[in-house]
Design an enzyme around this catalytic site. Structure first.
Site, PDB file in Angstrom:
ATOM      1  N   CYS B 169      -5.714 -10.023  15.880  1.00 32.75           N
ATOM      2  CA  CYS B 169      -4.589 -10.480  16.252  1.00 32.75           C
ATOM      3  C   CYS B 169      -3.591 -11.403  16.934  1.00 32.75           C
ATOM      4  CB  CYS B 169      -4.062  -9.713  14.418  1.00 32.75           C
ATOM      5  SG  CYS B 169      -3.161 -10.885  14.164  1.00 32.75           S
ATOM      6  N   ASP B 171      -0.484 -10.793  17.036  1.00 38.46           N
ATOM      7  CA  ASP B 171       0.873  -9.734  16.034  1.00 38.46           C
ATOM      8  C   ASP B 171       1.216  -8.690  17.298  1.00 38.46           C
ATOM      9  OD1 ASP B 171       1.980  -7.532  15.400  1.00 38.46           O
ATOM     10  OD2 ASP B 171       1.628  -8.519  13.064  1.00 38.46           O
ATOM     11  N   HIS B 237      -5.619  -6.051  11.413  1.00 40.57           N
ATOM     12  CA  HIS B 237      -4.761  -5.400  11.570  1.00 40.57           C
ATOM     13  C   HIS B 237      -4.116  -4.893   9.131  1.00 40.57           C
ATOM     14  CE1 HIS B 237      -1.397  -7.585  11.524  1.00 40.57           C
ATOM     15  NE2 HIS B 237      -1.391  -7.988  12.074  1.00 40.57           N
ATOM     16  N   CYS B 248      -1.219  -8.316   7.877  1.00 38.77           N
ATOM     17  CA  CYS B 248      -0.720  -9.425   8.102  1.00 38.77           C
ATOM     18  C   CYS B 248      -0.373 -10.319   8.299  1.00 38.77           C
ATOM     19  CB  CYS B 248      -2.397  -9.258   8.944  1.00 38.77           C
ATOM     20  SG  CYS B 248      -2.821 -10.878  10.162  1.00 38.77           S
TER      21      CYS B 248
END
Lengths: 508, 508
Positions: B169, B171, B237, B248
């Site tokens: 991701c 992130d 995640h 997420c």
């Protein structure tokens, strides 16, 4: 004797002074002012190598499609004049059926008695409906099919190439370059149009890589050990009738600049391949110029290393004039000898391919002579719609479509601005909207590809309306959203149309 | 005896009821509520397989970089308090040199006596300057280098893979997944971050094609006849500390949804390869979950056909707890047996690779235990800047950068909106601007590539300011434009900076 005659004709046409580097037949620098072809070779007959039947067939097709688009305005004028009559809808549909071959959307006619007819919507709807019918014809009856796809691929390989990838300018006056001007089958030839012919190197590099892998893994179109190469061609353009104004807009109507830019881009692509892949990886290159008034091409000569000579080229107009009085066999021999003499460093395969293209182009020169009096009356832009996205292989007609080959409006904004500018003069100045077909082809056998193509269409249509808010707000920008599964090789699929959501079904 | 002991430990940890399909060790469904790792395995020492020296080195590096960014606000507070004093510039530079290691731009300090100091500009400038220094360190002293690039590539091939392509991701709490969480060398591993791990299939397909061609043409990393595959992994995640809020964002903090989306995308990619290329072309797949609080991973088990089991996975937390009291050799054997028992259908090579990743992750679990008390105090977002474009291989640190991997703002707008939203809370809410590094890497050996990367930077920076006009107008959005030649493997090159054109040279 033939050799002597050929030289005589050549000398008479070009003169030794015009070939300073001593290459017979290769014309130097910018072409000297030459009278338009029509004046030189009055339309009194066919060239021995011109294919008259094919010309007739291609002309009938071109004329039919253009007539369908060009009937829209006169029909809508009639319809407009009738809109306050009692049996308006009946009369309007009768006229539309008769003149256009289809009925107008009821929803747009029904409210005419309350308000004015929305002619902008009606016009856009008709253009889109005509486009849809045009596409359906291409993908179901194959009016441009040559049936010679595999023959061409085989011929290409005998010339030393396994792929032909052509980047013409995005100008609508070059949209017919593959099928008409070069008389090639359009399916086996990769066409990627960009403003000024300035193709995207990363896109071509990806295609080169994919092509090589198919050769290695699957032996198609041939195995990787065959000594053939990827042939990339750029076609720039100019105007013999009005060279200062009707040349390539992306290069300020400067023919030398257009040619130079094409060579530079080809060299960059070649170096990109060579520097990214080792073991002798490379491409072959071809630079072609095209006169958008006569459709005559000129092919720049190459040296033994494949380098393109900016200053020398072989002009199909010269060939046409020098060979029109010969027999078929004499003409063929003349052309072969002419090309070999003009470009002595060129490989035998490339020479053969150049002869093929130049010979094919004689039919197109003949076509323009016979059907357009030697040069087109629409020397400028006269496109009927803008095509945005990836696809449009069905458009092989001159001045039908302004292409903007793009993934995003953000990247393709400049090309789009040029197209919108053209349509402001063509349409908006007369109160008519700019019709834009947003189109993404996809590979149906790849999961999610249809959804991604759909998403792209909607995103690009949204970005278009954001980029031209004034046109959009005034109803002067209309979009048709279509996708097509290239694996299924079927019709286009209409997703949406700005003319009104309720029209989508009627369009379908 | 070891076998018996392993089973004993496993049974004690997971219980037969938790593995309904009878696979020992594979946990079923969403994990039952488990106390955070810190509480379960109090930070009283190292795991026998954890690399303490590496942990110390990685921590020192992470701490050093974060401290450099985190020193900016306190320094600027001091500087702000001094701005109306007589020897302001002298004092400010003394503080900056001492606390930040560099001087502030004279041009921004010089006018402080006339107007207020422009703290927004000054803050953005400091963030960008710190980023530049951070990059220079990575590309000149290689603080994260493992020296094990070729060893890893060799090991990967013994497991049956020639390429490892990971999509975590985007992130920022996963930016350290390669070098820290999985303890892999970052150069030989391809990382492409996307919101929710939803990688672009066309991008991966292009990479697959390119990889295969290099194998065929150049035999690198191995020849095409070696029976190895392209391994594509998705890392989703979740948060063990606050699962409902800190999971997420792209999947609404729903762990099952995040995992399912990852599997779907992997399958689509596999089918895209299979359907586009014949002759048994395919990829191998791996689905990994990661707890952003503890950095513990879980690897989903696969069947003999390579299919991923959404409901069963091997959790490194369990392994950590079950093996921490064992000797090195016992622990290694336990893990191997555990993976084989939990995923009996998996190939021997894939099993070995899973053991490698799980074992590596034990060091990271230990790292979080030792240096962060078992879970990070910043469970939420705490990124220091947004990174937009293609590149950023130097960023291997947690919560330093929010990535938006994109070619155009038009396509990547949604990812960007998420990032801007995060920075509105982190920075704008406190009056500080959003610092955005626009970065495009390019291949210097491809002609024109540097110019194209430069053009992209400027286009994307322009589109960013258009997308967020309010932030832009208020000086709450600042951009640094950088490019990097990946062939030269050198430093980044600063093109421009919105803080003021005259600063570019100072940044250089």
């Amino acid at each position: 004797m033939l050799q002597a005659r050929r030289h005589l004709i050549r000398a008479a046409r070009t003169g030794a002074a015009e070939a300073p580097l001593g290459r017979p037949g290769a014309r130097a620098g910018r072409s000297p002012v030459v009278a338009p072809l029509a004046a030189r070779s009055v339309a009194r007959g066919m060239h021995p190598l011109a294919r008259g039947d094919e010309n007739a067939q291609l002309y009938a097709y071109d004329h039919g499609v253009k007539s369908a688009f060009d009937a829209i305005v006169p029909v809508l004028k009639q319809v407009s004049a009738l809109q306050h009559e009692a049996d308006f809808e009946l009369q309007a549909q009768t006229i539309a059926r008769r003149e256009l071959g289809f009925e107008l959307p009821v929803s747009l006619l029904a409210d005419a008695w309350v308000e004015q007819l929305d002619m902008r919507r009606l016009f856009a709807w008709c253009v889109f409906e005509t486009y849809r019918r045009f596409c359906d014809e291409v993908f179901t009856t194959d009016p441009l099919g040559t049936g010679g796809d595999s023959e061409f691929q085989a011929f290409l390989q005998t010339c030393g190439f396994h792929t032909l990838d052509i980047s013409p300018c995005a100008d609508g006056r070059m949209a017919h370059v593959i099928r008409y001007v070069l008389r090639l089958p359009y399916r086996p030839v990769r066409r990627r149009s960009y403003a000024g012919g300035l193709f995207d190197i990363a896109d071509s590099l990806d295609k080169w890589v994919e092509t090589e892998l198919f050769r290695f893994r699957e032996g198609r179109p041939n195995t990787a050990d065959e000594p053939t190469r990827y042939l990339k061609a750029v076609v720039y353009h100019y105007s013999s009738v009005d060279p200062a104004h009707e040349g390539c807009a992306a290069h300020g109507s400067d023919t030398a600049r257009a040619a130079r830019a094409g060579v530079e881009r080809l060299l960059e692509f070649q170096q990109a391949v060579q520097n990214t892949h080792c073991c002798g990886a490379s491409i072959d290159q071809l630079l072609i110029g095209m006169d958008t008034d006569t459709d005559a091409i000129r092919i720049h000569t190459t040296d033994s290393a494949g380098g393109i000579d900016l200053d020398h080229y072989i002009d199909a107009r010269d060939i046409y004039d020098c060979t029109r009085a010969l027999s078929v066999i004499e003409a063929q021999e003349w052309i072969t000898g002419h090309v070999q003499a003009a470009s002595p460093g060129t490989s035998e395969g490339m020479s053969r391919f150049m002869v093929h293209l130049l010979t094919n182009n004689l039919s197109q020169i003949d076509y323009v002579l016979r059907y357009h009096g030697g040069h087109y009356s629409d020397t400028g832009h006269a496109e009927r719609f803008i095509g945005v996205g990836i696809g449009f292989e069905e458009v092989q007609l001159r001045n039908l479509t302004y292409f903007a080959y793009l993934h995003t409006v953000e990247e393709g904004g400049q090309d789009l601005d040029v197209g919108i500018g053209i349509f402001k003069r063509l349409n908006v100045a007369h109160g008519l909207p700019v019709p834009v077909v947003v189109r993404y082809d996809y590979h149906g056998h790849v999961p999610g590809a249809r959804e991604r193509a759909t998403g792209r269409c909607r995103r690009v249509a949204g970005a278009l309306n954001e980029r031209y808010p004034d046109l959009s707000a005034q109803g002067l920008l209309h979009t048709l959203l279509v996708i097509r599964d290239v694996n299924a090789a079927g019709r286009i699929e209409v997703l949406d149309c700005s003319v009104g959501a309720h029209l989508t079904q009627e369009i379908h």
